[in-house]
Design a protein around this motif. Structure first.
Motif, mmCIF file in Angstrom:
data_model
loop_
_atom_site.group_PDB
_atom_site.id
_atom_site.type_symbol
_atom_site.label_atom_id
_atom_site.label_comp_id
_atom_site.label_asym_id
_atom_site.label_seq_id
_atom_site.Cartn_x
_atom_site.Cartn_y
_atom_site.Cartn_z
ATOM 1 N N ALA A 144 0.906 31.665 34.893
ATOM 2 C CA ALA A 144 2.161 32.469 35.523
ATOM 3 C C ALA A 144 3.212 31.522 35.697
ATOM 4 N N ALA A 145 3.122 30.135 35.896
ATOM 5 C CA ALA A 145 4.288 29.410 35.907
ATOM 6 C C ALA A 145 4.997 29.225 34.384
ATOM 7 N N PHE A 146 3.992 29.016 33.288
ATOM 8 C CA PHE A 146 4.453 28.961 32.195
ATOM 9 C C PHE A 146 5.141 30.230 31.674
ATOM 10 N N GLY A 147 4.660 31.164 32.264
ATOM 11 C CA GLY A 147 5.103 32.581 31.848
ATOM 12 C C GLY A 147 6.401 32.848 32.025
ATOM 13 N N VAL A 148 7.186 32.366 33.238
ATOM 14 C CA VAL A 148 8.338 32.326 33.616
ATOM 15 C C VAL A 148 9.192 31.210 33.277
ATOM 16 N N GLY A 149 8.743 30.617 32.247
ATOM 17 C CA GLY A 149 9.510 29.542 31.393
ATOM 18 C C GLY A 149 9.743 28.130 32.330
ATOM 19 N N ALA A 150 8.592 27.689 32.809
ATOM 20 C CA ALA A 150 8.478 26.344 33.542
ATOM 21 C C ALA A 150 7.846 25.411 32.487
ATOM 22 N N THR A 151 8.521 24.325 32.825
ATOM 23 C CA THR A 151 8.095 23.135 31.963
ATOM 24 C C THR A 151 6.731 22.604 32.529
ATOM 25 N N GLN A 157 7.275 21.080 35.863
ATOM 26 C CA GLN A 157 7.460 21.954 36.920
ATOM 27 C C GLN A 157 6.086 22.630 37.428
ATOM 28 N N THR A 158 5.201 22.945 36.142
ATOM 29 C CA THR A 158 3.949 23.960 36.792
ATOM 30 C C THR A 158 3.127 23.074 37.630
ATOM 31 N N HIS A 209 5.315 22.060 41.265
ATOM 32 C CA HIS A 209 5.154 22.964 42.212
ATOM 33 C C HIS A 209 3.959 23.830 42.376
ATOM 34 N N HIS A 210 3.196 23.937 41.660
ATOM 35 C CA HIS A 210 1.831 24.706 41.719
ATOM 36 C C HIS A 210 0.570 24.122 41.630
#
Lengths: 262, 412
Positions: free
Chosen positions: B299-306, B309-310, B313-314
């Motif tokens: 989900a995080a990668f899918g909204v363009g997270a590095t 960041q993934t 934050h997650h």
């Protein structure tokens, strides 16, 4: 046969092969996906539909030993070119997954996070509202934006995931069987939503459900394993959905869409 | 008709075979229950054994009668009077030594009172009885004590008292406490966790989120799993060689201008314990990170997270409760370890509070070990009390960590 007006192409694959190690999971795919249309990818289980879909936003990069040959062109630029950062690809090409996977955060945060990490500088409250309206969820959740996304129903969660995707303003939205974990009513709402969304976005959807493909899509790509026994999937037929379901060229497509596949 | 139909038992014979199945099931259920019972009984016996030693009758005598020092009853003396008694009756050398440790005038009345008892009147313990004996054979003990020690006073005593917790070590069991040992243990696990938790979590993140699954990383992974099972004395040897000897300028504090210590400091012990629990923390952190569903990363990668960041934050926030739980387990292990401390060189007799990472120190298990090796029974009684303290410390540390974990576990 061609219209005078050439359709605008959103994304295009040229001779695309997707490998897991030495195994070609998907081979020789040439597709031209039209802008602001819904394109469905159908086919039996294990024929590489999801693999192909994930190649569009480089989600396969996370599978060790996977690589592609050929090109995926987004406005003329190869997404697998050496100067392309996959993070930027995923910012341009959003994705909605099979199982709703909201972040374990508030509804508001679910939408704001993606925008924030991508450097959004505008009014966040406005963006959240606009995205939730875009995903037809605003009326249901406007008074409880700080509630956990996990407290929503499955259908609401999936629409939240769509809202999260459109919040970062992608060009294309990929949907990997977005309604397969939902009940018929929630499914219907997602399908209606897709008709709304295609006014602004190009949508590529993988689905198992042929009625769904027939209902929502403008174009359909039929995938099947290659006949040579290599267990490698490929697109055997790609045309307007109407043609695929009423007058398919390939015998295998006909068998499949009429339920005689076996 | 299914040709196999006849091979299934029917009617009476089916009911018979069902009865056999239930009998087998109840035998197994009984076995499992006995196993559970044995485990509970062993735990109960352990606790009983400890508590039994920490309370009971004690027969004791004053070596010197209080009337030799004062005309008033001891309990009525105020601070100044006690101070005067100590000044006049202690040798000037002994008084000076005490004064050097901590200025006499600044000590509280109860401390001075204890000093009078310890140094001047001098309690002489004749015999101690266990709690069970004391309760069941109370009358007999009274008769026995009166016969054997006509001079002595008989008293039912809890060896575990607030004073026991707050007084430092003493060579006399009656006046010994675990204050220095508790502080030493806390300092040590504190340093161990500060050292091992960031490194362990970092290593776990690297192994799970970044490292390729290649041969070298698989070998490293296997070795981490094996390291968690290495006997603790081996870590003691490692600590002695590396932290005490090689890094002596650092661990003794001489690099920072601290003098009069060698490498056998709290810092060395803490780092040794940190190394000991490091594999444990890595493994637990890996499990916690593994438990964060992949769908969340996607989900995080899918909204363009590095990737960073993934993770930040997650993955980390969702793995944190598990990482904390793993660190709790690590602390529990570190606080009870004895062998590495002996090798690294915990002192058994320390009466001054540790005041920093470069102090000499003792720790609870060391203190307990030392007391149980003494011949006099009163030392066994205070060892039992110290074990209760150790267990209580362990439980309260765990409880704190569980509370902390529940607090961190965000309620969305």
């Amino acid at each position: 046969m061609k219209n005078n007006q050439t359709p605008e192409i959103a994304i295009e694959t040229k001779n695309l092969f997707i490998f897991y190690g030495s195994f070609a999971a998907v081979s020789e795919v040439n597709l031209k996906i039209e802008k602001q249309k819904v394109t469905a990818i159908i086919g039996p289980s294990g024929c590489g539909k999801s693999t192909l879909l994930r190649a569009f936003n480089r989600m396969n990069d996370f599978v060790p030993s996977s690589y592609v040959t050929g090109e995926v062109l987004l406005s003329g630029q190869n997404l697998y070119g050496s100067n392309i950062d996959p993070v930027e690809v995923r910012r341009r090409i959003g994705m909605v997954f099979q199982k709703p996977n909201p972040f374990p955060k508030s509804i508001y945060e679910n939408i704001a996070w993606g925008a924030r990490i991508n450097g959004f500088k505008g009014n966040m409250d406005e963006l959240v509202e606009q995205s939730l309206r875009g995903a037809a969820l605003w009326e249901e959740v406007k008074d409880q934006l700080q509630k956990s996304a996990y407290e929503l129903s499955g259908g609401q969660q999936q629409r939240l995931c769509i809202a999260r995707t459109i919040a970062i303003q992608p060009d294309i939205i990929l949907m990997d069987e977005p309604a397969s974990a939902l009940d018929p009513i929630s499914t219907l709402r997602i399908e209606e939503l897709m008709q709304e969304l295609k006014k602004n976005y190009t949508i590529i959807i993988v689905t198992h459900n042929m009625q769904q493909a027939a209902r929502v899509s403008d174009y359909t790509a039929m995938m099947m394993l290659e006949k040579d026994g290599s267990r490698s999937g490929t697109v055997i037929e790609f045309s307007e959905t109407k043609k695929i379901f009423t007058n398919p060229k390939d015998k295998r497509t006909e068998d499949y869409v009429t339920g005689r596949f076996g | 008709m299914n040709p196999n139909h006849d091979h299934f038992p029917e009617g009476e014979s089916f009911r018979q075979s069902l009865g056999r199945r239930y009998r087998t099931a109840s035998i197994w259920q009984g076995l499992f229950f006995s196993a559970f019972l044995i485990a509970i009984l062993s735990l109960g016996a352990l606790l009983y054994n400890i508590i039994d030693g920490a309370f009971g009758y004690v027969a004791f005598d004053y070596k010197n009668d209080p009337s030799e020092f004062t005309s008033k009853p001891l309990d009525d003396l105020n601070k100044q009077e006690l101070l005067d008694i100590l000044k006049t009756n202690l040798s000037s050398g002994a008084y000076k030594k005490l004064d050097n440790e901590k200025t006499m005038e600044k000590r509280s009345r109860s401390v001075l009172y204890t000093l009078v008892l310890e140094r001047l009147i001098q309690i002489d313990t004749k015999e101690t009885w266990s709690m069970t004996d004391s309760i069941l054979r109370s009358a007999e003990i009274k008769v026995e004590a009166a016969e054997k020690y006509p001079e002595a006073k008989l008293e039912f005593r809890s060896w575990l008292t607030p004073v026991f917790l707050t007084t430092p070590m003493s060579s006399k069991a009656e006046f010994a406490g675990v204050r220095t040992a508790i502080l030493g243990s806390l300092w040590m696990v504190g340093i161990a966790i500060l050292f091992a938790m960031p490194i362990g979590t970092g290593a776990a993140i690297y192994l799970h989120e970044y490292a390729n699954k290649n041969f070298i990383n698989r070998v490293i992974q296997t070795n981490i799993n094996n390291l968690a099972g290495v006997p603790s004395i081996v870590y003691g040897m490692l600590g002695l060689a590396i932290f005490v000897r090689t890094f002596e300028p650092f661990t003794s504090g001489s690099m920072f201008g601290v003098t009069d210590t060698n490498g056998r400091t709290i810092l060395s012990a803490g780092l040794t314990m940190g190394t000991l629990v490091l594999p444990l923390i890595i493994i637990n952190a890996q499990e916690a990170i593994k438990a964060v569903p992949d769908s969340l990363r996607q989900a995080a990668f899918g909204v363009g997270a590095t990737r960073w960041q993934t993770i930040w934050h997650h993955v980390l926030p969702n793995a944190l409760p598990g990482i904390l739980t793993g660190s709790i387990l690590a602390v529990s292990r570190a606080i009870g370890e004895t062998a590495p401390l002996i090798v690294v060189g915990a002192s058994t007799f320390i009466s001054i509070d540790p005041d920093g990472p470069f102090s000499k120190f003792t720790a609870l298990p060391i203190q307990i070990y030392q007391w149980t090796t003494r011949a006099q029974s009163e030392f066994h009684a205070i060892a039992a009390s110290a074990i209760i303290v150790l267990l209580a410390l362990l439980l309260s540390l765990n409880a704190t960590a569980v509370l902390l974990r529940n607090r961190v576990q965000r309620k969305y």
